[in-house]
Design a protein around this motif. Structure first.
Motif, mmCIF file in Angstrom:
data_model
loop_
_atom_site.group_PDB
_atom_site.id
_atom_site.type_symbol
_atom_site.label_atom_id
_atom_site.label_comp_id
_atom_site.label_asym_id
_atom_site.label_seq_id
_atom_site.Cartn_x
_atom_site.Cartn_y
_atom_site.Cartn_z
ATOM 1 N N ASP A 153 -63.415 95.049 19.177
ATOM 2 C CA ASP A 153 -62.440 95.832 19.934
ATOM 3 C C ASP A 153 -61.783 95.002 21.035
ATOM 4 O O ASP A 153 -60.581 95.102 21.262
ATOM 5 C CB ASP A 153 -63.087 97.081 20.533
ATOM 6 C CG ASP A 153 -63.459 98.100 19.459
ATOM 7 O OD1 ASP A 153 -62.914 98.029 18.343
ATOM 8 O OD2 ASP A 153 -64.305 98.973 19.753
ATOM 9 N N GLN A 154 -62.571 94.156 21.706
ATOM 10 C CA GLN A 154 -62.005 93.284 22.735
ATOM 11 C C GLN A 154 -61.036 92.276 22.121
ATOM 12 O O GLN A 154 -60.000 91.959 22.707
ATOM 13 C CB GLN A 154 -63.116 92.547 23.507
ATOM 14 C CG GLN A 154 -63.970 93.462 24.363
ATOM 15 C CD GLN A 154 -65.188 94.000 23.637
ATOM 16 O OE1 GLN A 154 -65.186 94.197 22.418
ATOM 17 N NE2 GLN A 154 -66.249 94.268 24.386
ATOM 18 N N LEU B 13 -52.896 98.433 14.392
ATOM 19 C CA LEU B 13 -51.950 97.520 15.030
ATOM 20 C C LEU B 13 -51.079 96.873 13.955
ATOM 21 O O LEU B 13 -51.577 96.126 13.118
ATOM 22 C CB LEU B 13 -52.696 96.450 15.832
ATOM 23 C CG LEU B 13 -53.634 96.981 16.915
ATOM 24 C CD1 LEU B 13 -54.442 95.843 17.511
ATOM 25 C CD2 LEU B 13 -52.844 97.703 17.988
ATOM 26 N N LEU C 166 -59.237 92.744 19.389
ATOM 27 C CA LEU C 166 -58.022 93.484 19.051
ATOM 28 C C LEU C 166 -57.187 93.747 20.301
ATOM 29 O O LEU C 166 -55.956 93.616 20.270
ATOM 30 C CB LEU C 166 -58.362 94.809 18.363
ATOM 31 C CG LEU C 166 -58.790 94.703 16.900
ATOM 32 C CD1 LEU C 166 -59.337 96.027 16.411
ATOM 33 C CD2 LEU C 166 -57.658 94.228 16.015
ATOM 34 N N ASP C 167 -57.844 94.088 21.425
ATOM 35 C CA ASP C 167 -57.119 94.292 22.682
ATOM 36 C C ASP C 167 -56.386 93.024 23.100
ATOM 37 O O ASP C 167 -55.239 93.069 23.507
ATOM 38 C CB ASP C 167 -58.069 94.743 23.801
ATOM 39 C CG ASP C 167 -58.558 96.163 23.635
ATOM 40 O OD1 ASP C 167 -57.955 96.937 22.856
ATOM 41 O OD2 ASP C 167 -59.567 96.495 24.295
ATOM 42 N N TRP C 168 -57.068 91.871 22.980
ATOM 43 C CA TRP C 168 -56.451 90.593 23.351
ATOM 44 C C TRP C 168 -55.255 90.290 22.450
ATOM 45 O O TRP C 168 -54.200 89.854 22.929
ATOM 46 C CB TRP C 168 -57.488 89.471 23.300
ATOM 47 C CG TRP C 168 -56.921 88.138 23.628
ATOM 48 C CD1 TRP C 168 -56.589 87.665 24.867
ATOM 49 C CD2 TRP C 168 -56.575 87.101 22.703
ATOM 50 N NE1 TRP C 168 -56.077 86.393 24.761
ATOM 51 C CE2 TRP C 168 -56.061 86.016 23.463
ATOM 52 C CE3 TRP C 168 -56.680 86.961 21.332
ATOM 53 C CZ2 TRP C 168 -55.641 84.828 22.858
ATOM 54 C CZ3 TRP C 168 -56.264 85.794 20.736
ATOM 55 C CH2 TRP C 168 -55.751 84.723 21.509
ATOM 56 N N ASN D 146 -53.372 92.360 20.992
ATOM 57 C CA ASN D 146 -52.316 93.334 21.248
ATOM 58 C C ASN D 146 -51.680 93.169 22.630
ATOM 59 O O ASN D 146 -50.686 93.817 22.917
ATOM 60 C CB ASN D 146 -52.864 94.753 21.080
ATOM 61 C CG ASN D 146 -51.778 95.772 20.863
ATOM 62 O OD1 ASN D 146 -50.787 95.498 20.186
ATOM 63 N ND2 ASN D 146 -51.954 96.943 21.438
ATOM 64 N N SER D 147 -52.238 92.298 23.468
ATOM 65 C CA SER D 147 -51.698 92.121 24.831
ATOM 66 C C SER D 147 -50.522 91.152 24.872
ATOM 67 O O SER D 147 -50.278 90.397 23.996
ATOM 68 C CB SER D 147 -52.786 91.632 25.758
ATOM 69 O OG SER D 147 -53.232 90.340 25.412
ATOM 70 N N GLN E 198 -67.710 91.940 19.463
ATOM 71 C CA GLN E 198 -66.574 92.181 20.352
ATOM 72 C C GLN E 198 -65.253 92.360 19.601
ATOM 73 O O GLN E 198 -64.197 91.963 20.076
ATOM 74 C CB GLN E 198 -66.450 91.035 21.356
ATOM 75 C CG GLN E 198 -67.611 90.936 22.312
ATOM 76 C CD GLN E 198 -67.406 89.812 23.305
ATOM 77 O OE1 GLN E 198 -67.109 88.679 22.920
ATOM 78 N NE2 GLN E 198 -67.566 90.141 24.575
ATOM 79 N N ASN F 99 -55.975 98.148 10.230
ATOM 80 C CA ASN F 99 -56.205 98.620 11.595
ATOM 81 C C ASN F 99 -54.924 99.293 12.071
ATOM 82 O O ASN F 99 -53.928 99.321 11.360
ATOM 83 C CB ASN F 99 -56.630 97.465 12.516
ATOM 84 C CG ASN F 99 -55.610 96.355 12.538
ATOM 85 O OD1 ASN F 99 -54.443 96.574 12.840
ATOM 86 N ND2 ASN F 99 -56.034 95.154 12.194
#
Length: 118
Positions: free
Chosen positions: A110-111, A9, A113-115, A117-118, A108, A7
């Motif tokens: 993408d969600q 990240l 991955l967002d979490w 990366n936060s 989910q 990915n």
């Protein structure tokens, strides 16, 4: 079977699980984990779980040995699945010291991955 997914990240190791986890799967995962860790220090794990049919005995032993030696290298773990027992196991995992865990529904990614990366 474990499939490692690339990915965008750098600090996220993405692991797709579908079927039985073998000793060979664990060896490949360990090598990839070590490469990512060397580049980034602490890492985050995304476990995308379709099915888990169990471990081979040697795969389980390798997994347990690896986890005991590397929990300090993990910052967050996100699990995506449609299995209620994995949602519960993820909540139990949140009691591990210094590791955040969170369960997401299977769609989910993408969600998750967002979490991570936060």
């Amino acid at each position: 079977m474990i499939t490692l997914t690339t990915n965008n990240l750098e600090s996220v190791v993405e692991v797709n699980v579908d079927g039985k986890i073998t000793e060979t799967d664990m060896e490949e995962f360990k090598e990839y984990f070590k490469l990512k860790k060397a580049a980034d220090g602490k890492i985050n794990l995304l476990l995308v779980i379709k099915e888990i049919e169990g471990y081979s005995m040697q795969g389980l032993i390798e997994d347990l040995k690896f986890e005991a030696n590397h929990w300090k290298d993990v910052n967050k773990i996100a699990v995506t699945s449609d299995k209620k027992w994995l949602e519960i196991a993820t909540k139990i995992g949140s009691y591990l010291p210094k590791i955040e865990t969170k369960h997401f529904d299977r769609g989910q990614r993408d969600q998750a991955l967002d979490w991570l990366n936060s």
